[in-house]
Design a protein around this motif. Structure first.
Motif, short mmCIF file in Angstrom:
data_model
loop_
_atom_site.label_atom_id
_atom_site.label_comp_id
_atom_site.label_asym_id
_atom_site.label_seq_id
_atom_site.Cartn_x
_atom_site.Cartn_y
_atom_site.Cartn_z
N ILE A 1 25.05 21.24 3.99
CA ILE A 1 24.02 22.07 3.37
C ILE A 1 23.57 21.39 2.09
N VAL A 2 22.27 21.21 1.94
CA VAL A 2 21.73 20.55 0.76
C VAL A 2 21.83 21.49 -0.45
N LEU A 3 22.41 20.99 -1.55
CA LEU A 3 22.52 21.76 -2.78
C LEU A 3 21.47 21.36 -3.81
N GLY A 4 21.07 20.09 -3.79
CA GLY A 4 20.09 19.63 -4.76
C GLY A 4 19.94 18.13 -4.70
N VAL A 5 18.94 17.61 -5.41
CA VAL A 5 18.71 16.17 -5.50
C VAL A 5 18.27 15.82 -6.92
N LEU B 1 22.07 29.85 -7.14
CA LEU B 1 23.33 30.32 -7.70
C LEU B 1 24.52 29.75 -6.94
N ALA B 2 24.43 29.75 -5.62
CA ALA B 2 25.52 29.19 -4.82
C ALA B 2 25.76 27.72 -5.19
N ALA B 3 24.67 26.97 -5.35
CA ALA B 3 24.80 25.56 -5.73
C ALA B 3 25.47 25.43 -7.10
N ALA B 4 25.06 26.27 -8.06
CA ALA B 4 25.67 26.23 -9.39
C ALA B 4 27.16 26.54 -9.33
N HIS B 5 27.52 27.53 -8.52
CA HIS B 5 28.94 27.88 -8.38
C HIS B 5 29.73 26.72 -7.76
N LEU B 6 29.18 26.09 -6.76
CA LEU B 6 29.90 25.01 -6.07
C LEU B 6 30.08 23.80 -6.98
N PRO C 1 16.89 22.30 -1.30
CA PRO C 1 18.14 23.08 -1.34
C PRO C 1 18.12 24.23 -0.34
N GLY C 2 19.27 24.42 0.31
CA GLY C 2 19.40 25.48 1.31
C GLY C 2 19.21 25.00 2.73
N ASN C 3 18.69 23.78 2.92
CA ASN C 3 18.52 23.25 4.27
C ASN C 3 19.87 22.83 4.85
#
Length: 245
Positions: free
Chosen positions: A8-12, A93-98, A50-52
């Motif tokens: 799952i993509v979190l960011g780039v 938010l999920a990405a920040a938590h991870l 993100p989210g893909n």
């Protein structure tokens, strides 16, 4: 060294003139970074949102190197994020938590929790309830788990309506009555017996997990609560007001 896995993509973030460093979450390898050659191209940009969900192929000469990714799309979710402030903030938010977790440290429970959240982005209230369970799981993975299964004072497993701010343990209605103003409310749907996932209960849940995240995670690390958390709570409140009209 190489591996293939669903991710799952979190960011780039940008890397050089044409590439990006992609951050993804995998079930067996945790949060993982890698360079995507040509990641700023028109063809790649829709995939790297993100989210893909993608098929990730990682390669490096040595395991400790950052390495490179080839990411192939499996499920693209940009449309659902654009349509819903709650969905967009939930993914952020999920990405920040991870990012609170060590890179390459596997946390399959959190990966599975994120996957379920992504399946319900069109349902803001359900998304928010799932995020609360995600935050409870995150606290546990970080070593600050809450005990919501039985009363800290009596051991009973029913009528649990409070949580001790000192211990993170549940307290029954009767045992907590003398100190009710000093205890944190426990929404019924987070307790063993279960209950409604209404807007008021979800707001209580965010206050509960927010307290322990702030005390045990954010403040000791010198971090502020993610803006996406405020955004998700605000979006949920707005949706609740709209439905009440």
């Amino acid at each position: 060294m190489e591996w293939r896995e669903e991710a799952i993509v979190l960011g780039v973030r940008r890397h050089g003139e044409t590439s990006v460093i992609a951050e993804v979450m995998t079930r067996s390898r945790g949060r993982h970074l890698g360079i995507v050659r040509g990641g700023r191209s028109r063809r790649q940009q829709p995939v790297l949102q993100p989210g893909n969900t993608v098929e990730a192929h990682w390669r490096a000469r040595l395991d400790e190197h950052m390495g490179t990714f080839i990411l192939e799309p499996l499920t693209l979710r940009a449309a659902s994020l654009i349509e819903s402030a709650a969905a967009l903030n939930a993914v952020q938010l999920a990405a920040a938590h991870l990012r609170l977790l060590a890179e390459r440290d596997p946390h399959p429970r959190l990966y599975d929790g994120l996957a379920v959240i992504l399946e319900h982005l069109a349902e803001p209230q359900t998304t928010s309830a799932l995020m609360l369970r995600f935050e409870i799981a995150l606290l546990e993975e970080l070593g600050f788990g809450l005990d919501l299964a039985q009363c800290a004072a009596t051991g009973q497993t029913s009528d649990l309506v409070y949580v001790s701010p000192k211990t993170g343990r549940a307290v029954s209605r009767e045992a907590g009555a003398p100190w009710h103003d000093k205890l944190l409310p426990l929404p019924a749907f987070l307790a063993k017996e279960g209950g409604d996932e209404g807007a008021a209960e979800i707001a209580q849940g965010f206050r509960l997990t927010g307290y322990f995240l702030a005390r045990n995670v954010f403040e000791p690390r010198g971090l502020k609560e993610p803006e996406a958390r405020h955004g998700l709570i605000a979006a949920l409140a707005k949706d609740a007001r709209r439905e009440a009209v």
